[in-house]
Design an enzyme around this catalytic site. Structure first.
Site, mmCIF file in Angstrom:
data_model
loop_
_atom_site.group_PDB
_atom_site.id
_atom_site.type_symbol
_atom_site.label_atom_id
_atom_site.label_comp_id
_atom_site.label_asym_id
_atom_site.label_seq_id
_atom_site.Cartn_x
_atom_site.Cartn_y
_atom_site.Cartn_z
ATOM 1 N N LYS A 151 -3.679 -3.500 9.661
ATOM 2 C CA LYS A 151 -2.396 -2.871 9.298
ATOM 3 C C LYS A 151 -1.891 -2.125 10.520
ATOM 4 O O LYS A 151 -2.559 -1.217 11.022
ATOM 5 C CB LYS A 151 -2.583 -1.909 8.122
ATOM 6 C CG LYS A 151 -1.352 -1.025 7.828
ATOM 7 C CD LYS A 151 -1.546 -0.124 6.609
ATOM 8 C CE LYS A 151 -0.383 0.871 6.434
ATOM 9 N NZ LYS A 151 -0.552 1.784 5.286
ATOM 10 N N ASP A 198 4.757 5.695 9.338
ATOM 11 C CA ASP A 198 5.003 5.542 7.899
ATOM 12 C C ASP A 198 5.715 6.788 7.370
ATOM 13 O O ASP A 198 5.076 7.783 7.032
ATOM 14 C CB ASP A 198 3.663 5.323 7.171
ATOM 15 C CG ASP A 198 3.861 5.085 5.669
ATOM 16 O OD1 ASP A 198 5.018 4.895 5.248
ATOM 17 O OD2 ASP A 198 2.850 5.087 4.947
ATOM 18 N N LYS A 241 8.021 10.376 2.176
ATOM 19 C CA LYS A 241 6.873 11.293 2.102
ATOM 20 C C LYS A 241 7.349 12.722 2.307
ATOM 21 O O LYS A 241 8.276 12.956 3.082
ATOM 22 C CB LYS A 241 5.876 10.978 3.227
ATOM 23 C CG LYS A 241 5.020 9.756 3.018
ATOM 24 C CD LYS A 241 4.012 9.630 4.150
ATOM 25 C CE LYS A 241 3.226 8.330 4.052
ATOM 26 N NZ LYS A 241 2.352 8.264 2.878
ATOM 27 N N ASP A 274 -0.909 5.349 11.223
ATOM 28 C CA ASP A 274 -0.926 4.292 10.216
ATOM 29 C C ASP A 274 -1.083 2.884 10.818
ATOM 30 O O ASP A 274 -1.046 1.892 10.097
ATOM 31 C CB ASP A 274 0.335 4.384 9.346
ATOM 32 C CG ASP A 274 0.074 4.009 7.897
ATOM 33 O OD1 ASP A 274 -1.092 3.959 7.506
ATOM 34 O OD2 ASP A 274 1.062 3.755 7.175
ATOM 35 N N ASP A 316 6.607 3.417 -0.254
ATOM 36 C CA ASP A 316 5.505 4.019 0.505
ATOM 37 C C ASP A 316 4.205 3.224 0.351
ATOM 38 O O ASP A 316 3.236 3.485 1.042
ATOM 39 C CB ASP A 316 5.312 5.477 0.052
ATOM 40 C CG ASP A 316 4.499 6.294 1.036
ATOM 41 O OD1 ASP A 316 4.284 5.811 2.175
ATOM 42 O OD2 ASP A 316 4.085 7.411 0.667
ATOM 43 N N GLU A 336 3.639 0.388 1.481
ATOM 44 C CA GLU A 336 4.155 -0.654 2.383
ATOM 45 C C GLU A 336 3.056 -1.461 3.056
ATOM 46 O O GLU A 336 3.267 -2.620 3.414
ATOM 47 C CB GLU A 336 5.054 -0.017 3.453
ATOM 48 C CG GLU A 336 4.347 0.571 4.686
ATOM 49 C CD GLU A 336 3.395 1.735 4.389
ATOM 50 O OE1 GLU A 336 3.538 2.356 3.313
ATOM 51 O OE2 GLU A 336 2.496 2.003 5.199
ATOM 52 N N ARG A 390 0.242 -2.769 2.021
ATOM 53 C CA ARG A 390 -0.197 -3.968 1.301
ATOM 54 C C ARG A 390 0.868 -5.059 1.371
ATOM 55 O O ARG A 390 0.553 -6.249 1.375
ATOM 56 C CB ARG A 390 -0.552 -3.608 -0.150
ATOM 57 C CG ARG A 390 0.614 -3.146 -0.973
ATOM 58 C CD ARG A 390 0.193 -2.402 -2.225
ATOM 59 N NE ARG A 390 -0.255 -1.032 -1.936
ATOM 60 C CZ ARG A 390 -0.675 -0.165 -2.847
ATOM 61 N NH1 ARG A 390 -0.712 -0.506 -4.119
ATOM 62 N NH2 ARG A 390 -1.057 1.044 -2.499
#
Ligand code: BES
Ligand code: MN
Ligand code: ZN
Length: 502
Positions: free
Chosen positions: A270, A275, A282, A293, A352, A354, A356
């Protein structure tokens, strides 16, 4: 023997780390000598030699309780008699019967971190003849990691790499491999520590290209047009809210003797370079560290680079999905339905979640290479941190032997991991009324597992293990053995996995 590990380093000051197996500690001129002590006392190893050379100083200090050998205790003894070095640093290893490669990694890193607080021309580390080769390698790796801090952008550095480091009582090959492993960890840490305004999908892909060039890996970088041609609509959807366009990096490594066919392992990372949460924004406090991230991507790039630098006999494919999750005018929205590359449709309930969504396409791309197994690493869920805390990575699998191999490797190098269940019941939680699946579970309970269940839909039955490194990838506070920031977690376990048990 000198060794060149610049293929893992991005420029910067030189500093050699070499072995000198025959030199005697008392005769060496250096800023410092580092010696390792177990709780059991001085014993008969190289610590005993240093004790003799200093006229029994260590015996007196341990008898007085000034030095205990407890884990990661770090006692500098200035101007020790009988030594030419300016100081002797005694690092604790804890109980002899609990000594393993992971303890040695941290202990050496602790000494190194302490000494690197000031510029040092030369530091000598004294290994012990009783250590196995892998244990020596991990100690050397730890020493290389400890001397590097997170102050990439500070004029006045908190840590300075040693001018040179010399390992006594250690085989030259083990030291050379340890340095390569430590610099692999440092590569991942540096990428994680770069702010998102400097490291975004394009610049990450350029870093990957530089690493590929230095280590002789093949690289392909898919830009937006290529991603569109490849129907990577999930990656593109997450990337749409940002002015920084997404990328997919694909690396190939074919080790000596590795056949030309199927990759043995696919490493998937990933790479969300920032993020914000997207429209499901967030809160500020949770967003602060979200440059981390892309840690899964950094771990996979650094592990592959290390495996390539060590010339390990394995056939690898690596794929890193790079996006910035932002709130720009074109941002993907709640209720959107995305057709992923595999054809599976995804209803977005939370922008959020995101990681996956990005990995759905990346996993589908590596499926095309028909790897024998897939390992993915992702800072995927806060829920995994709720379950396991900061230090332990979560493991999720569709194939127990694949997961067991990785767990063995992680424990062998001292990175704690814990498997969470993948019961079929959880699949019901990601059902959607309008699409094949939705990108969150029902409510927040078991959130690390429902995320893994989502990923499972895209691996097509290939033996696969997902590693949620949301906790261990990034340290908000420093530890005795490492500065805060990126930790390089999972780099050493992946190298160990490819090598197999000692
Ligand atoms: N990148 C985060 C997970 C994360 C949290 C990593 C803390 C490192 C530290 C991920 O994209 C995320 O936001 N996950 C959500 C999922 C939820 C919306 C279902 C989470 O964990 O809250
Ligand atoms: Mn998120
Ligand atoms: Zn994320």
């Amino acid at each position: 023997m000198t060794n060149e590990f610049s293929h893992l380093r991005a420029g910067g000051a030189a500093g050699s780390i070499v072995a000198d197996p025959s030199a005697r500690p008392e005769a060496i001129e250096a800023d410092a000598i580092v010696t390792f002590l177990t709780e059991g006392g001085i014993g008969s190893g190289t610590v005993a030699e240093i004790d003799r050379a200093t006229g029994g100083l260590l015996s007196r200090l341990t008898a007085a309780g000034e030095i205990t050998g407890k884990r990661y205790e770090c006692v500098p003894v200035l101007a020790a008699p009988g030594l030419k070095a300016g100081q002797l640093v005694v690092v604790g290893l804890g109980k002899r019967e609990d000594l393993d490669a992971g303890v040695l990694y941290r202990a050496a890193a602790t000494a190194s971190k302490h000494l690197a607080g000031r510029p040092r021309a030369k530091v000598v580390f004294v290994a012990d003849g009783s250590w196995s080769t892998r244990q020596t390698e991990q100690a050397v790796a730890g020493a290389a990691v400890g001397m590097v801090g997170q102050d990439l952008y500070r004029a006045e550095k908190k840590r300075t790499r040693f001018g040179s480091a010399v390992w006594l009582v250690a085989a030259a090959e083990a030291v050379a491999r340890g340095v390569v492993i430590g610099e692999g960890v440092n590569l991942a840490r540096r990428l994680v520590n770069m702010p998102a305004d400097d490291l975004y999908p394009q610049t990450f892909s350029e870093e990957a290209a530089a690493v590929a060039g230095r280590t002789g890996m093949e690289i392909e970088i898919w830009d937006e047009e290529q991603l569109a041609r490849e129907r990577c609509h999930a990656i593109l959807a997450v990337g749409r809210g940002s002015s920084r366009a997404p990328r997919l990096v694909i690396l190939r490594y074919r080790g000596p003797g590795a056949h030309d066919g199927q990759p043995d392992i696919a490493l998937v990372g990933k790479g969300v370079t920032f993020d914000s949460g997207g429209l499901s924004l967030k809160p500020s406090d949770s967003m602060l560290t979200m440059k981390c991230d892309m840690s899964g991507g950094a771990a996979m790039l650094a592990a592959a680079a290390t495996i390539a630098a060590l010339k390990l006999p394995v056939n690898l494919v690596v794929a890193i999905g790079l996006v910035e999750n932002m709130t720009g005018p074109a941002a993907y929205k709640l209720g959107d339905v995305i057709t992923a590359r595999s054809g599976t449709t995804i209803e977005i309930h939370n922008t959020d979640a995101e990681g996956r969504v990005v990995l759905a396409d990346v996993l589908d791309v590596v499926r095309g290479f028909k790897p024998k197994r897939i390992i993915d690493a992702a800072t995927l869920t806060g829920a995994c941190m709720v379950a396991l805390g900061h230090d332990v990575a979560g493991l999720f699998t569709n194939d127990q032997p694949c997961c067991d191999d990785l767990a063995r490797a992680a424990r062998a190098v001292g990175e704690p991991v814990w498997q969470l269940p993948m019961y079929a019941d959880y699949d019901e939680q990601i059902r959607s009324d309008v699409a094949d699946i939705k990108n969150v579970g029902d409510g927040r309970w078991g959130g690390a597992i429902t995320a893994a269940k989502f990923l499972e839909r895209f691996v097509g039955g290939i033996p696969w293990t997902h590693v949620d490194i949301a906790g261990p990838a990034f340290a908000e506070k420093p530890r005795p053995w490492i500065d805060g920031g990126g930790t390089g977690s999972l780099v050493r376990p992946l190298v160990e996995l490819v090598r197999g048990p000692e």
